[in-house]
Enzyme design. Structure first.
Site, PDB file in Angstrom:
ATOM      1  N   HIS A  82     -32.901  -4.969 -51.351  1.00 52.60           N
ATOM      2  CA  HIS A  82     -31.921  -4.184 -52.111  1.00 52.60           C
ATOM      3  C   HIS A  82     -31.749  -2.808 -51.469  1.00 52.60           C
ATOM      4  CE1 HIS A  82     -30.051  -1.919 -55.368  1.00 52.60           C
ATOM      5  NE2 HIS A  82     -31.105  -1.126 -55.426  1.00 52.60           N
ATOM      6  N   ASP A 111      -6.048   9.071 -32.915  1.00 49.22           N
ATOM      7  CA  ASP A 111      -7.035   8.024 -33.219  1.00 49.22           C
ATOM      8  C   ASP A 111      -8.415   8.638 -33.010  1.00 49.22           C
ATOM      9  OD1 ASP A 111      -8.563   5.446 -33.244  1.00 49.22           O
ATOM     10  OD2 ASP A 111      -6.553   4.603 -33.214  1.00 49.22           O
ATOM     11  N   TRP A 147     -38.749  -1.003 -48.208  1.00 41.56           N
ATOM     12  CA  TRP A 147     -37.800  -0.669 -47.136  1.00 41.56           C
ATOM     13  C   TRP A 147     -38.411   0.297 -46.133  1.00 41.56           C
ATOM     14  CZ3 TRP A 147     -35.167   3.987 -45.786  1.00 41.56           C
ATOM     15  CH2 TRP A 147     -35.460   5.092 -46.587  1.00 41.56           C
ATOM     16  N   SER A 174     -25.274   0.468 -33.707  1.00 36.20           N
ATOM     17  CA  SER A 174     -23.983   0.729 -34.336  1.00 36.20           C
ATOM     18  C   SER A 174     -23.895   2.163 -34.843  1.00 36.20           C
ATOM     19  CB  SER A 174     -23.766  -0.261 -35.482  1.00 36.20           C
ATOM     20  OG  SER A 174     -22.786   0.207 -36.354  1.00 36.20           O
ATOM     21  N   SER A 175     -24.942   2.623 -35.531  1.00 36.58           N
ATOM     22  CA  SER A 175     -24.899   3.973 -36.098  1.00 36.58           C
ATOM     23  C   SER A 175     -24.783   5.029 -35.021  1.00 36.58           C
ATOM     24  CB  SER A 175     -26.168   4.273 -36.894  1.00 36.58           C
ATOM     25  OG  SER A 175     -26.260   3.433 -37.978  1.00 36.58           O
ATOM     26  N   HIS A 258     -36.225  11.382 -44.122  1.00 41.67           N
ATOM     27  CA  HIS A 258     -35.632  12.422 -44.937  1.00 41.67           C
ATOM     28  C   HIS A 258     -34.248  12.845 -44.448  1.00 41.67           C
ATOM     29  CE1 HIS A 258     -35.174  15.157 -48.128  1.00 41.67           C
ATOM     30  NE2 HIS A 258     -34.610  15.930 -47.237  1.00 41.67           N
ATOM     31  N   GLU A 260     -32.291  10.968 -43.109  1.00 42.25           N
ATOM     32  CA  GLU A 260     -31.484   9.825 -43.524  1.00 42.25           C
ATOM     33  C   GLU A 260     -30.950  10.003 -44.945  1.00 42.25           C
ATOM     34  OE1 GLU A 260     -30.244   7.060 -42.156  1.00 42.25           O
ATOM     35  OE2 GLU A 260     -29.580   6.183 -44.051  1.00 42.25           O
ATOM     36  N   TYR A 262     -30.207  12.651 -46.338  1.00 40.48           N
ATOM     37  CA  TYR A 262     -29.098  13.613 -46.272  1.00 40.48           C
ATOM     38  C   TYR A 262     -27.886  13.035 -45.604  1.00 40.48           C
ATOM     39  CZ  TYR A 262     -31.411  17.011 -48.894  1.00 40.48           C
ATOM     40  OH  TYR A 262     -31.974  17.626 -49.957  1.00 40.48           O
ATOM     41  N   SER A 273     -15.822  18.291 -52.040  1.00 35.19           N
ATOM     42  CA  SER A 273     -15.187  19.573 -51.708  1.00 35.19           C
ATOM     43  C   SER A 273     -13.695  19.425 -51.443  1.00 35.19           C
ATOM     44  CB  SER A 273     -15.859  20.194 -50.488  1.00 35.19           C
ATOM     45  OG  SER A 273     -17.234  20.327 -50.714  1.00 35.19           O
ATOM     46  N   HIS A 307     -42.937  15.566 -47.666  1.00 33.32           N
ATOM     47  CA  HIS A 307     -42.973  15.551 -49.132  1.00 33.32           C
ATOM     48  C   HIS A 307     -43.008  14.122 -49.667  1.00 33.32           C
ATOM     49  CE1 HIS A 307     -38.297  15.999 -49.048  1.00 33.32           C
ATOM     50  NE2 HIS A 307     -38.615  14.726 -49.081  1.00 33.32           N
ATOM     51  N   HIS A 308     -42.776  13.162 -48.793  1.00 31.20           N
ATOM     52  CA  HIS A 308     -42.935  11.758 -49.206  1.00 31.20           C
ATOM     53  C   HIS A 308     -44.376  11.299 -49.080  1.00 31.20           C
ATOM     54  CE1 HIS A 308     -38.586  11.001 -49.461  1.00 31.20           C
ATOM     55  NE2 HIS A 308     -38.504  11.877 -48.475  1.00 31.20           N
ATOM     56  N   THR A 333     -28.427  23.691 -51.505  1.00 29.85           N
ATOM     57  CA  THR A 333     -27.838  22.702 -52.408  1.00 29.85           C
ATOM     58  C   THR A 333     -27.264  23.408 -53.629  1.00 29.85           C
ATOM     59  OG1 THR A 333     -29.616  21.242 -51.677  1.00 29.85           O
ATOM     60  CG2 THR A 333     -28.250  20.464 -53.476  1.00 29.85           C
ATOM     61  N   LYS A 336     -23.947  24.988 -53.022  1.00 25.02           N
ATOM     62  CA  LYS A 336     -22.836  24.039 -53.091  1.00 25.02           C
ATOM     63  C   LYS A 336     -22.412  23.793 -54.525  1.00 25.02           C
ATOM     64  CE  LYS A 336     -23.077  21.614 -48.842  1.00 25.02           C
ATOM     65  NZ  LYS A 336     -21.647  21.677 -48.580  1.00 25.02           N
ATOM     66  N   ARG A 455     -43.840   1.930 -59.411  1.00 25.01           N
ATOM     67  CA  ARG A 455     -42.667   1.247 -58.868  1.00 25.01           C
ATOM     68  C   ARG A 455     -43.108   0.040 -58.051  1.00 25.01           C
ATOM     69  NH1 ARG A 455     -40.722   5.168 -53.797  1.00 25.01           N
ATOM     70  NH2 ARG A 455     -39.277   3.477 -53.427  1.00 25.01           N
TER      71      ARG A 455
HETATM   72  C1  HEM Z   1     -32.770  19.075 -54.104  1.00 22.31           C
HETATM   73  C2  HEM Z   1     -33.005  18.269 -53.155  1.00 22.31           C
HETATM   74  C3  HEM Z   1     -34.100  17.217 -53.116  1.00 22.31           C
HETATM   75  C4  HEM Z   1     -35.445  17.349 -53.257  1.00 22.31           C
HETATM   76  C5  HEM Z   1     -36.191  18.640 -53.525  1.00 22.31           C
HETATM   77  C6  HEM Z   1     -36.021  16.038 -53.109  1.00 22.31           C
HETATM   78  C7  HEM Z   1     -37.384  15.762 -53.166  1.00 22.31           C
HETATM   79  C8  HEM Z   1     -37.944  14.502 -53.057  1.00 22.31           C
HETATM   80  C9  HEM Z   1     -39.346  14.214 -53.034  1.00 22.31           C
HETATM   81  C10 HEM Z   1     -40.445  15.255 -53.118  1.00 22.31           C
HETATM   82  C11 HEM Z   1     -39.502  12.872 -52.919  1.00 22.31           C
HETATM   83  C12 HEM Z   1     -40.812  12.086 -52.813  1.00 22.31           C
HETATM   84  C13 HEM Z   1     -41.282  11.638 -54.128  1.00 22.31           C
HETATM   85  C14 HEM Z   1     -42.462  10.732 -54.024  1.00 22.31           C
HETATM   86  O1  HEM Z   1     -42.377   9.686 -53.325  1.00 22.31           O
HETATM   87  O2  HEM Z   1     -43.488  11.051 -54.639  1.00 22.31           O
HETATM   88  C15 HEM Z   1     -38.195  12.295 -52.869  1.00 22.31           C
HETATM   89  C16 HEM Z   1     -37.934  10.944 -52.743  1.00 22.31           C
HETATM   90  C17 HEM Z   1     -36.689  10.431 -52.451  1.00 22.31           C
HETATM   91  N1  HEM Z   1     -35.511  11.137 -52.371  1.00 22.31           N
HETATM   92 FE1  HEM Z   1     -35.265  13.123 -52.752  1.00 22.31          FE
HETATM   93  N2  HEM Z   1     -35.039  15.134 -52.899  1.00 22.31           N
HETATM   94  C18 HEM Z   1     -33.847  15.812 -52.889  1.00 22.31           C
HETATM   95  C19 HEM Z   1     -32.603  15.273 -52.687  1.00 22.31           C
HETATM   96  C20 HEM Z   1     -32.373  13.966 -52.344  1.00 22.31           C
HETATM   97  C21 HEM Z   1     -31.107  13.445 -51.927  1.00 22.31           C
HETATM   98  C22 HEM Z   1     -29.836  14.257 -51.796  1.00 22.31           C
HETATM   99  C23 HEM Z   1     -31.284  12.130 -51.678  1.00 22.31           C
HETATM  100  C24 HEM Z   1     -30.319  11.074 -51.204  1.00 22.31           C
HETATM  101  C25 HEM Z   1     -29.068  11.067 -51.385  1.00 22.31           C
HETATM  102  C26 HEM Z   1     -32.657  11.816 -51.942  1.00 22.31           C
HETATM  103  C27 HEM Z   1     -33.207  10.561 -51.811  1.00 22.31           C
HETATM  104  C28 HEM Z   1     -34.522  10.263 -52.005  1.00 22.31           C
HETATM  105  C29 HEM Z   1     -35.068   8.938 -51.842  1.00 22.31           C
HETATM  106  C30 HEM Z   1     -34.307   7.683 -51.419  1.00 22.31           C
HETATM  107  C31 HEM Z   1     -36.427   9.039 -52.147  1.00 22.31           C
HETATM  108  C32 HEM Z   1     -37.442   7.904 -52.231  1.00 22.31           C
HETATM  109  C33 HEM Z   1     -37.846   7.334 -50.942  1.00 22.31           C
HETATM  110  C34 HEM Z   1     -38.834   6.211 -51.157  1.00 22.31           C
HETATM  111  O3  HEM Z   1     -40.021   6.489 -51.368  1.00 22.31           O
HETATM  112  O4  HEM Z   1     -38.426   5.042 -51.106  1.00 22.31           O
HETATM  113  N3  HEM Z   1     -33.288  12.948 -52.362  1.00 22.31           N
HETATM  114  N4  HEM Z   1     -37.245  13.309 -52.944  1.00 22.31           N
HETATM  115 CU   LIG Z   2     -37.186  13.426 -48.607  1.00 22.91          CU
END
Ligand code: HEM
Ligand SMILES: [Cu+2]
Lengths: 536, 290
Positions: A82, A111, A147, A174-175, A258, A260, A262, A273, A307-308, A333, A336, A455
């Site tokens: 997924h 183009d 994933w 591709s990317s 990370h 990614e 963004y 915008s 942070h992950h 952020t 914005k 999870r």
């Molecule tokens: C204000 C901005 C953001 C902060 C401070 C933030 C912070 C964090 C942190 C600390 C985690 C890790 C949590 C953990 O696993 O314990 C996390 C996970 C995640 N964040 Fe954010 N994030 C932000 C914005 C975003 C944005 C804009 C996206 C995507 C559009 C995003 C997508 C994700 C995803 C996909 C995960 C989980 C990844 C995984 O473990 O599978 N985050 N974020």
């Molecule tokens: Cu992150």
């Protein structure tokens, strides 16, 4: 006024005008940015339903505690696939499709810079996803390690392992090609006189996104290559016994991962915008700060990856560094979000469907940003990590965030693509139904997450039962309401009230100066840049 | 079939990309099946590679033909240049992943395994690998691959460094030659560059042979073997790619392609060659010397 019209008249003599090639081969061999954009968008829509079906399998299993419907291995394959489908098969191709359609028209270019390469970037996608999805049908099961493919677990996968890795390589090609094309288009194809700081925000955000892609996709390719050799050629990158370190994979992966996330949101910022100024009938507030904020987000996204990994083991200094750098991201952020709100301030606003989705984006994306801030606090994350709270966080930024921006952009630009207005009433219903269900689906995840529900587990303790059932109701509601989206799109493609060239009263920019539907070729001769034809 | 105007060149109806997609699909599918031990995999892989070679040959022939026809203007040229530079940047990042792995192990996780550092590394070491002292080069606490000698920098690696540096020089001489419009000189010096590249590859192959047979240093020799062979191996692969590019440019020069003003293909190949060169210097310093 219409540039396309004047061009036709003046230049019929010296242009050898090509329409689309006849038949099916048109789509296979096309080099036209509009055709390729369309291909990307349909591909993304189809993948959206494939990925969505997987989500519904997950939510059906989580309807009640206990193992009910699928076996745990398949459940894990569903969560893995997924995510892969939604990230690499839905959001990224949709943004690339929008970039293909809109960037040349916004820049006044005929183009993309490299049209053949552009065709290849698209035609890799269906082939790569054939490999990826085929792994679900293998005897030893699909990829079930998440994933993120963390070793050592991911190394224990069955036959699907090698196929998943090569599919990732395939998609990466591709990317990278697509991004290189976009960067070359933006730097090299702008109409004469258009300065960088006059470019529409969607173009700016895509420029920075493309940079992130070119910089990080190869790192991901390196990481999965190391997995591959660890599995098949006895290397020890991620094995402590051989002097390597499994945590090292996480560092390399999140150095890509990370940025990614963004990549999945910056083009959305660009779209929003455009939409908010259009329906507020005002200029975007703080254009310069928007550009700088986007650039700072991109820069910071390279120094926050761990942070992950707050719980996987790092020196204290690193924990602190990554905590503070992550919190810093909320500053640009916040800039914005502030600018979007300030753009609406005292605007003469109307609430057509694109605007509804855009406002929904601003509010719900901010909820996701705030939970991100909570997760960024290291001591707190030790409690939150790997719970449904994280799931709630990233779904708030990705579904009512990235996906909403894509839906908003489809409603916003489809009159330009098809020449027809979509059904406004149905569009509004689609928005409200989606917004109610998306919150029913994801908001309860905060509660069960804070209470400790992990999870990626098909079963859970009894105390989480109520909120999970509510979330599953939301999931099915949200999933099925997307059929409306398809219906509205098809209806619009087939006919409807005719759209004008400008389409929206407040719309500004080169893309609105041409007819609707946009002719097959636009801006074969460069337009003249005036204060009317650029967004500012 | 294409529209040539005084404006930007937009090709129409490209058939090579779909051939390329089928080629890559077959290649990857074959490789994955091969790794999984399926007999058909190897065959499928080679079929895929054949399709890819066919595609690259066809696609580049088209582009070379168009370039010789004068279809491209300066703006198209700029697109090509940008494309190549960003492609090289992406390659730099790919190597970055492997260099990053090397630095991480040597500066962080290696010492931790040996019990150095705060945060309980000593306890982990005492419990899990109590007899292990971290010293680079290492094949880890479990002696994976079973003991080896590391590759020194003096001798063949130094020779290789000089070879590559020298090839950068010959490449630049060739560049100046074509800038002066002297195509024959360009071909001669390009020939020298390709030859140096080939010698480099030969020496590298011998070095691997030596490693496997005399030093017991194998891809499976723990983290040292992994980083050593993956870094030098990917580099060697890129040397081969670069040499092929330069050789193509050389043959085109022999056919009378390129002028003092118009020789982007040469420059692209040369940039690539210098990139490969710089990567080698990084390898020489961080893999061989330190
Ligand atoms: C204000 C901005 C953001 C902060 C401070 C933030 C912070 C964090 C942190 C600390 C985690 C890790 C949590 C953990 O696993 O314990 C996390 C996970 C995640 N964040 Fe954010 N994030 C932000 C914005 C975003 C944005 C804009 C996206 C995507 C559009 C995003 C997508 C994700 C995803 C996909 C995960 C989980 C990844 C995984 O473990 O599978 N985050 N974020
Ligand atoms: Cu992150």
């Amino acid at each position: 006024m219409s540039y396309a019209d004047t061009n036709e008249d003046v230049h019929h003599g010296d242009h050898d005008h090509h329409g689309p090639a006849p038949g099916l081969m048109r789509w296979v061999t096309t080099t036209n940015h509009k055709d390729i954009g369309t291909l990307y968008l349909w591909f993304s829509l189809i993948m959206f339903f494939i990925g969505g079906a997987m989500a519904l399998v997950i939510r059906a299993e989580l309807w009640m505690p206990g193992i009910q419907i699928v076996d745990p291995m398949f459940f894990n394959a569903m969560t893995t696939m997924h995510a892969i489908v939604m990230i690499f098969g839905v959001v990224m191709p949709a943004f690339v499709g929008l970039a293909n359609w809109m960037i040349p028209m916004m820049l006044g270019a005929p183009d993309m810079a490299l049209p053949r390469l552009n065709n290849w970037s698209f035609w890799i996608m269906p082939f790569a996803f054939t490999i990826m999805l085929s792994t679900l049908f293998m005897d030893s099961g699909g990829p079930a390690g998440g994933w993120t493919l963390y070793p050592p677990l991911s190394l224990q996968m069955g036959d699907s392992f090698a196929f998943v890795i090569f599919a990732i390589h395939f998609l990466g090609i591709s990317s990278v090609m697509g991004s290189i094309n976009i960067v070359a288009t933006i730097f090299n194809m702008r109409a004469p006189g258009m300065k960088l700081m006059q470019m529409p925000m969607f173009v700016w955000t895509w420029l920075i996104t493309a940079f992130l892609l070119i910089a990080t996709i190869p790192v991901f390719a390196g990481a999965v290559t190391m997995l591959l050799t660890d599995r098949f050629f006895e290397t020890s990158f991620f094995s402590a016994a051989g002097g390597g370190d499994p945590v090292m994979y996480q560092h390399i992966f999140w150095f890509f991962g990370h940025p990614e996330v963004y990549i999945l949101i910056l083009p959305a910022f660009g779209i929003i915008s455009h939409i908010i100024p259009t329906f507020s009938r005002k200029q975007l507030f703080g254009y310069d700060s928007m550009v700088y904020a986007t650039a700072s987000i991109a820069f910071l996204s390279f120094i926050v990856w761990a942070h992950h990994m707050f719980t996987t083991g790092m020196p204290l200094a690193a924990e602190l560094f990554f905590m503070f750098s992550t919190m810093m991201i909320s500053v640009p952020t916040g800039v914005k979000v502030f600018n979007w709100v300030a753009t609406m301030w005292r605007g003469s606003m109307t609430f057509e469907t694109p605007m509804l989705f855009a406002i929904g984006f601003v509010i719900m994306f901010t909820i996701g940003g705030l939970s991100g801030l909570m997760l960024a606090i290291t001591p707190a994350d030790i409690q939150y990590h790997d719970t449904y709270f994280v799931v709630a966080h990233f779904h708030y930024v990705l579904v009512p965030g990235a996906i909403y921006s894509i839906m908003a952009s489809v409603y916003f630009w489809i009159p330009k693509w098809t020449g027809n207005m979509y059904d406004e009433k149905l569009g509004k219903i689609h928005f409200w139904v989606s917004t109610i269900f998306v919150n029913v689906l994801f908001f309860p995840m905060h509660f069960v997450g804070l209470a400790g529900m992990p999870r990626r587990i098909p079963d859970y303790s009894l105390q989480f039962a109520d909120w999970n059932m509510i979330a599953s109701i939301g999931a099915f509601g949200f999933g099925f309401s997307q059929l409306m989206f398809v219906y509205i799109i098809i209806k619009c493609v087939r006919g409807g009230e005719k759209a004008t060239g400008q389409v929206w009263e407040g719309a500004r920019g080169l893309e609105w100066t041409i007819d609707s539907p946009a002719p097959y070729h636009t801006f074969e001769d460069s337009p003249i840049i005036t204060s009317d034809t650029v967004t500012r | 079939m294409s529209t040539a105007t005084d404006g930007y060149y937009i090709p129409h109806e490209a058939k090579w990309p779909i051939v390329g997609s089928i080629g890559l699909f077959t290649t990857f599918w074959g490789l994955a099946s091969w790794f999984n031990g399926s007999g058909l995999g190897q065959f499928t892989f080679f079929v895929g590679m054949a399709i890819m070679v066919f595609m690259l040959f066809g696609w580049f022939s088209t582009v070379v033909g168009e370039s010789q026809n004068g279809t491209y203007n300066g703006q198209v040229d700029t697109s090509f240049r940008m494309c190549m530079s960003w492609f090289i940047f992406s390659e730099v990042m790919f190597f970055g992943a492997f260099f990053g792995a090397l630095f991480y192990v040597r500066n962080y996780s290696g010492p931790w395994l040996g019990g150095e550092g705060a945060g309980g590394a000593d306890v982990t070491n005492a419990v899990l690998w109590s007899s292990y002292d971290y010293v680079w080069p290492t094949d880890g606490p479990a002696d994976i691959g079973g003991g080896f000698q590391s590759m020194g920098w003096f001798g063949l690696p130094l020779v290789n460094t000089l070879l590559l540096l020298f090839s950068g020089l010959t490449c630049t001489i060739a560049h100046h030659a074509i800038k002066d419009g002297d195509r024959e000189k360009m071909v001669r010096w390009l020939g020298a560059t390709v030859a140096l590249g080939l010698i480099f590859t030969g020496v590298q192959a011998y070095e691997y042979y030596h490693a496997y047979h005399a030093l017991d240093l194998k891809l499976s020799s723990g983290i040292y073997g992994s980083t050593f062979f993956m870094l030098t191996g990917f580099h060697g692969f890129h040397v081969c790619m670069g040499a092929i590019m330069l050789a193509v440019v050389m043959f085109r020069g022999m056919k009378g392609h390129f002028t003092a003003e118009n020789h982007f293909a040469f420059e692209a190949a040369a940039w690539y060659w210098h990139f490969v060169d710089v990567v080698w210097l990084g390898l020489f310093v961080f893999v061989y010397i330190f």
